[in-house]
Design a protein around this motif. Sequence first.
Motif, PDB file in Angstrom:
ATOM      1  N   SER A 138     -31.694 -19.211  16.294  1.00 14.66           N
ATOM      2  CA  SER A 138     -32.803 -20.013  16.810  1.00 14.66           C
ATOM      3  C   SER A 138     -34.052 -19.180  17.049  1.00 14.66           C
ATOM      4  O   SER A 138     -35.141 -19.741  17.224  1.00 14.66           O
ATOM      5  N   ASP A 139     -33.942 -17.852  17.055  1.00 10.72           N
ATOM      6  CA  ASP A 139     -35.143 -17.020  17.130  1.00 10.72           C
ATOM      7  C   ASP A 139     -36.025 -17.197  15.900  1.00 10.72           C
ATOM      8  O   ASP A 139     -37.214 -16.879  15.930  1.00 10.72           O
ATOM      9  N   GLY A 163     -39.423 -23.550  18.410  1.00  9.13           N
ATOM     10  CA  GLY A 163     -38.139 -23.330  19.059  1.00  9.13           C
ATOM     11  C   GLY A 163     -37.634 -24.459  19.914  1.00  9.13           C
ATOM     12  O   GLY A 163     -36.507 -24.928  19.730  1.00  9.13           O
ATOM     13  N   THR A 218     -37.057 -19.223  22.508  1.00 10.65           N
ATOM     14  CA  THR A 218     -35.772 -19.925  22.564  1.00 10.65           C
ATOM     15  C   THR A 218     -34.789 -19.185  23.468  1.00 10.65           C
ATOM     16  O   THR A 218     -33.974 -19.809  24.139  1.00 10.65           O
TER      17      THR A 218
END
Length: 387
Positions: free
Chosen positions: A176-177, A182, A249
């Motif tokens: 998710s980075d 995000g 995130t």
Amino acid sequence: MAEALDGAMERLAVTWSGHTLDVGQIESELDRLRFLAAGEPGSGEGIAARASVLNMIVYAEHEEGAHHAARVIEDLAENHPSRVLILVARPGDEASRLEADLAAHCHLGPLPEQRVCCEEITLRVSGRAARHLHSVAIPLLVPDLPVYVWWNERLPDDDHALHGLLDTADRLIVDSDRFEDGPSSLVRLARLAETEPGVGIGDLSWRRLTPLRELLQKERRVEEVRHHLQSVESLEVRYADGHGVKHSTQALLLVSWLAGELGWGLNSALGHGANRIEFRSEERRVAVFLIPTDYPAVEPGSLISLKIACRSDTGATALITISRTGDPSHVTVRTEHRGQAAETSVRIESAQSHELLMEELDAAAHEAAYRRVLEGVVPLEKAIRGW
């Protein structure tokens, strides 16, 4: 068509490239590559063993992502020999075309028959076929082995390709980075967890938080700190900005996790001006501040510091601060309580991409903790919308 043979003391890679292959041709070429890896071409030595324990499908939008995935997977080969399919989708191309790069990555034993190989298939899929990647990937999977989908990109605007690949998957792995937006992408991931209950979900960004979560859990075992953590008054989270990162995130995942651990009312999360969220916990309000900070020593979105301020009903206060030092691999843990302060330096190992991925491959198929954290992100995203 091109062919190359590279040798080293411990590893051997044999590769092949070609165009417009069908499944039968790809399997034949992989068999031939394993034969070459067993010994010098023409020596007559036996074929190297295929010891796949899983299938991995990797999705990449660009060559850069495909090369990154290939480097990471090569480091996994010894402990997680796999049939790996790296799919580079080019749906915008008019002509339908399939290009293939094949490789057998082998770890060498003292005897040719002890060379164990895993297979890597990179497919560049253009045109109409790129919209139906599952029809390209599924025939190339090794039967009766678990299937992992590593979505090595942002979540797509059109979920068709992703859902198609998940039809045969046991686990989806994301980072998710790498999501461009995000917060909203984490919400989409939470919805995906609901619509795909049979698929486990893992996140490399969540894995990066493991050392910090373990530190906080360790502090909670200290009697004075444990008592005060039930009366948190505020939480300040600083994260590295840069490269267009607006929200972290990692920060959202950590706040969601802490809120669940400490019993804050997630559904009461409200935005109060820029950078501030307010929770209600029984009769108490908890203010959470998310603050982007210039810190070029780490990747944008990485956490820099946490400051937890507590105040009990009797008025006693405590402060816990965990912050990076000038050395990104160390953090300082400082506690202040009853006029006394204690400070210590703790080393935090920054895991490499292949180590994070290995943890995901070894994780339980369905981890309830991360799903709960994703659910907690939903009200957080609503609270920060419009910042």
